[in-house]
Design an enzyme around this catalytic site. Structure first.
Site, short mmCIF file in Angstrom:
data_model
loop_
_atom_site.label_atom_id
_atom_site.label_comp_id
_atom_site.label_asym_id
_atom_site.label_seq_id
_atom_site.Cartn_x
_atom_site.Cartn_y
_atom_site.Cartn_z
N HIS A 66 0.82 -1.16 0.14
CA HIS A 66 -0.11 -0.17 0.13
C HIS A 66 0.82 1.31 0.01
CE1 HIS A 66 -3.84 -1.92 1.82
NE2 HIS A 66 -3.11 -2.82 0.56
N GLU B 46 -13.33 2.26 -3.74
CA GLU B 46 -13.90 3.36 -3.98
C GLU B 46 -13.43 4.51 -4.66
OE1 GLU B 46 -14.35 3.35 1.11
OE2 GLU B 46 -13.42 5.14 0.01
N TYR C 218 -12.28 10.22 5.44
CA TYR C 218 -13.02 9.16 4.39
C TYR C 218 -13.18 7.78 5.15
CZ TYR C 218 -12.90 12.78 0.88
OH TYR C 218 -13.14 13.79 0.43
N TYR D 231 -10.28 -9.28 5.14
CA TYR D 231 -9.87 -10.60 4.55
C TYR D 231 -10.13 -11.68 5.22
CZ TYR D 231 -7.56 -7.45 1.22
OH TYR D 231 -7.09 -6.42 0.31
#
Length: 278
Positions: free
Chosen positions: A62, A154, A164, A175
């Site tokens: 990420h 999103e 957010y 997961y």
């Protein structure tokens, strides 16, 4: 890799990348350098790091770290949560944030949390996960897409100082199947303008403005990894929806619009191709 808006005059190129830190940690950085060409050769000179993600953490997931220049001339950076989740809600951490800086890496005085100093001063919005697409529309609005967990990819309209919700809310689940509360009216978090479940695994993003495909002008095009497609999104002011999906048969990593209006598509994985759509 992104060019400065005045590249023709200053030759500045901006690059985001990952760098090592102490104790097996890693973090993202953005640097700029001047591209100097000589015939068929060139070099980047006077490399200067203008931003480093803080803190550096373990793991390799990420990163996000797509970069764009806005109509205001500011440098915008998507800074992923590095799979650490909770720091996305901590404005003193750069993880899970949209970052806004001046082109030299200094902090604009009108950032929403500029008065808090340090990392918080860089933050424009927070509560994000893994953002792999950033684009401004013709009205100057900023749109960013991000990977959800198991479900809940999103597309967000990015608003000043807004939260957010990640990891407190999501339209997907962890997961391991552990549920996460869905976005809901009045929960205090900025809900996505469009979302996907099953996921498309979005990567790369343009809002088309060229002449080669006049019927696409003003539409968003998102690369799909898991979906192996190009996903077309239409906008109506501050709302958005998926309008079409074009199967590509390969994971799509990146999209760019060329100066002639052609759409460049980069595949992902072994044997990946660079495609030019005309």
């Amino acid at each position: 890799v992104v060019l400065h808006p005045r590249f023709r005059d200053n030759g500045l190129v901006y690059i985001s990348y990952a760098e090592s830190g102490p104790n097996s940690t890693q973090g993202a950085a953005v640097a700029r350098a001047r591209l100097v060409t000589n015939g068929n050769t060139g070099a980047l000179e006077n490399l200067q790091v203008v931003w480093r993600q803080s803190p550096k953490v373990t793991g390799t997931g990420h990163y996000s770290h797509r970069i764009a220049f806005g109509p205001d001339g500011m440098l915008w950076i998507t800074s992923g949560d590095r799979q650490k989740e909770s720091p996305a809600q901590d404005r003193n951490s750069a993880l899970g944030k949209v970052i806004r800086l001046c082109d030299d890496g200094t902090v604009p005085a009108d950032n929403p949390f500029a008065g808090q100093g340090e990392v918080a001063a860089q933050v424009w919005s927070y509560g994000h996960r893994n953002m792999l697409g950033i684009a401004f529309d013709g009205a100057g609005r900023l749109w960013v897409h991000e990977h959800g967990p198991a479900g809940g990819d999103e597309l967000n309209l990015i608003e000043r100082g807004s939260n957010y919700g990640w990891p407190r809310v999501s339209n997907g689940s962890h997961y391991d199947g552990t549920p996460i509360p869905d976005h809901a009216p009045g929960d205090g978090y900025n809900a996505p303008e469009a979302w996907w479940n099953p996921v498309i695994a979005p990567a790369g993003f343009i809002i088309y403005s060229g002449d080669a495909f006049p019927y696409l002008r003003g539409h968003g095009l998102i690369g799909g990894l898991a979906s192996q497609a190009i996903v077309r999104v239409t906008f109506d002011g501050v709302t958005a929806r998926e309008a079409a999906r074009y199967p590509m048969g390969r994971r799509i990593r990146e999209l760019e619009q060329g100066p002639d209006g052609a759409i460049w598509v980069l595949e992902d994985g072994a044997g990946a191709r660079l495609l030019k759509l005309t």
